[in-house]
Design an enzyme around this catalytic site. Sequence first.
Site, PDB file in Angstrom:
ATOM      1  N   ARG A  72       7.324   0.762   6.840  1.00 34.48           N
ATOM      2  CA  ARG A  72       8.053   1.502   5.859  1.00 34.48           C
ATOM      3  C   ARG A  72       7.311   1.575   4.526  1.00 34.48           C
ATOM      4  O   ARG A  72       7.602   2.404   3.678  1.00 34.48           O
ATOM      5  CB  ARG A  72       9.422   0.815   5.633  1.00 34.48           C
ATOM      6  CG  ARG A  72      10.375   1.081   6.810  1.00 34.48           C
ATOM      7  CD  ARG A  72      11.450   0.064   6.878  1.00 34.48           C
ATOM      8  NE  ARG A  72      10.839  -1.157   7.419  1.00 34.48           N
ATOM      9  CZ  ARG A  72      11.503  -2.232   7.721  1.00 34.48           C
ATOM     10  NH1 ARG A  72      12.782  -2.313   7.490  1.00 34.48           N
ATOM     11  NH2 ARG A  72      10.911  -3.280   8.255  1.00 34.48           N
ATOM     12  N   GLY A  73       6.336   0.680   4.361  1.00 35.77           N
ATOM     13  CA  GLY A  73       5.686   0.513   3.056  1.00 35.77           C
ATOM     14  C   GLY A  73       5.009   1.747   2.502  1.00 35.77           C
ATOM     15  O   GLY A  73       4.866   1.896   1.293  1.00 35.77           O
ATOM     16  N   ASP A  99       0.279   1.606   2.868  1.00 39.48           N
ATOM     17  CA  ASP A  99       0.562   1.017   1.557  1.00 39.48           C
ATOM     18  C   ASP A  99      -0.523   0.046   1.127  1.00 39.48           C
ATOM     19  O   ASP A  99      -1.053   0.133   0.028  1.00 39.48           O
ATOM     20  CB  ASP A  99       1.945   0.336   1.555  1.00 39.48           C
ATOM     21  CG  ASP A  99       2.137  -0.699   2.664  1.00 39.48           C
ATOM     22  OD1 ASP A  99       1.272  -0.812   3.564  1.00 39.48           O
ATOM     23  OD2 ASP A  99       3.167  -1.405   2.650  1.00 39.48           O
ATOM     24  N   ASP A 116      -4.447  -5.772   4.016  1.00 43.59           N
ATOM     25  CA  ASP A 116      -4.536  -7.188   3.661  1.00 43.59           C
ATOM     26  C   ASP A 116      -5.556  -7.829   4.610  1.00 43.59           C
ATOM     27  O   ASP A 116      -6.759  -7.707   4.409  1.00 43.59           O
ATOM     28  CB  ASP A 116      -3.111  -7.754   3.787  1.00 43.59           C
ATOM     29  CG  ASP A 116      -2.956  -9.175   3.327  1.00 43.59           C
ATOM     30  OD1 ASP A 116      -3.772  -9.643   2.537  1.00 43.59           O
ATOM     31  OD2 ASP A 116      -1.994  -9.836   3.759  1.00 43.59           O
ATOM     32  N   SER A 117      -5.113  -8.447   5.703  1.00 43.12           N
ATOM     33  CA  SER A 117      -6.063  -9.010   6.671  1.00 43.12           C
ATOM     34  C   SER A 117      -6.832  -7.891   7.395  1.00 43.12           C
ATOM     35  O   SER A 117      -7.930  -8.104   7.886  1.00 43.12           O
ATOM     36  CB  SER A 117      -5.319  -9.865   7.705  1.00 43.12           C
ATOM     37  OG  SER A 117      -4.551  -9.047   8.558  1.00 43.12           O
ATOM     38  N   GLY A 118      -6.218  -6.716   7.488  1.00 42.83           N
ATOM     39  CA  GLY A 118      -6.824  -5.603   8.216  1.00 42.83           C
ATOM     40  C   GLY A 118      -6.324  -5.498   9.647  1.00 42.83           C
ATOM     41  O   GLY A 118      -6.649  -4.555  10.359  1.00 42.83           O
ATOM     42  N   THR A 144      -3.261  -4.911  10.917  1.00 46.84           N
ATOM     43  CA  THR A 144      -2.363  -3.793  11.200  1.00 46.84           C
ATOM     44  C   THR A 144      -3.165  -2.505  11.373  1.00 46.84           C
ATOM     45  O   THR A 144      -3.029  -1.787  12.370  1.00 46.84           O
ATOM     46  CB  THR A 144      -1.348  -3.616  10.043  1.00 46.84           C
ATOM     47  OG1 THR A 144      -0.688  -4.856   9.835  1.00 46.84           O
ATOM     48  CG2 THR A 144      -0.332  -2.528  10.356  1.00 46.84           C
ATOM     49  N   LYS A 184      -6.457  -5.347  -0.634  1.00 45.86           N
ATOM     50  CA  LYS A 184      -6.655  -6.768  -0.979  1.00 45.86           C
ATOM     51  C   LYS A 184      -7.892  -7.251  -0.237  1.00 45.86           C
ATOM     52  O   LYS A 184      -7.806  -7.972   0.752  1.00 45.86           O
ATOM     53  CB  LYS A 184      -5.455  -7.573  -0.462  1.00 45.86           C
ATOM     54  CG  LYS A 184      -4.392  -7.869  -1.473  1.00 45.86           C
ATOM     55  CD  LYS A 184      -3.471  -8.945  -0.913  1.00 45.86           C
ATOM     56  CE  LYS A 184      -2.029  -8.647  -1.216  1.00 45.86           C
ATOM     57  NZ  LYS A 184      -1.098  -9.601  -0.564  1.00 45.86           N
ATOM     58  N   ASP A 236       7.763  -4.125  -0.089  1.00 47.96           N
ATOM     59  CA  ASP A 236       8.979  -4.916  -0.245  1.00 47.96           C
ATOM     60  C   ASP A 236       8.715  -6.352  -0.645  1.00 47.96           C
ATOM     61  O   ASP A 236       7.655  -6.911  -0.391  1.00 47.96           O
ATOM     62  CB  ASP A 236       9.758  -4.923   1.076  1.00 47.96           C
ATOM     63  CG  ASP A 236       9.073  -5.791   2.128  1.00 47.96           C
ATOM     64  OD1 ASP A 236       7.938  -5.463   2.528  1.00 47.96           O
ATOM     65  OD2 ASP A 236       9.651  -6.816   2.520  1.00 47.96           O
TER      66      ASP A 236
END
Length: 183
Positions: A50-51, A108, A111-113, A115, A139, A167
């Site tokens: 949803r981000g 959105d 981060d770790s990559g 997803t 990030k 969120d």
Amino acid sequence: MTAQKRPRYAAKLERVLVDEAALAARVSQLGEQISADYQERELLLICILRGGVIFLTDLMRHISIPHAIDFMAVESYGSGARQSTGTVKITMDLRIDIKDRNVLLVEDIVDSGRTLSHVLDLLSTRSPESLSVCCLLDKKARREVGVPIDYTGFEIPDEYVFGYGLDLDELWRNLPFVGVAKD
Ligand code: IMP
Ligand code: MG
């Protein structure tokens, strides 16, 4: 006279990281750049829910070329958790067949990559004409899996952020800025 009420998110907010004006300016630039890069192609924007939803709806209004949109929902974090579980699940798939389409994924935050890597692997099996990535926030310091990112809004430090689609324990996606959460 009643004292001015502090907004309810104030207790959760360490500081504003990217304010409304900076977001608007950067999203507009990205839209112009994407419009120029895809001038001769038919663009399909895929929003990861949803981000990515606020980012998508703002970004598409700065894209001046014709484009279609579709949505995909992915879960990579346990509900409420601030750490990646390492597992990525597609909870809602696309409606559109992306074969021979020029796909731009709208995310959105990377981060770790994990997803993004999972989604890219899946979508590339469906033979799109091209497959690129636009993420609002990167990030970089937390990257565990290398992922190609074609358009980045902002590189941000290793801190948990919320607002503008992201969120904090499922709340505050509606804030017009990106803020750093208190521990
Ligand atoms: P990754 O798989 O570790 O790259 O995590 C990517 C997903 O985790 C993003 O699409 C977000 O939904 C979520 N995420 C990562 N960092 C944050 C953050 O600081 N705030 C809110 N969501 C985050
Ligand atoms: Mg998320």
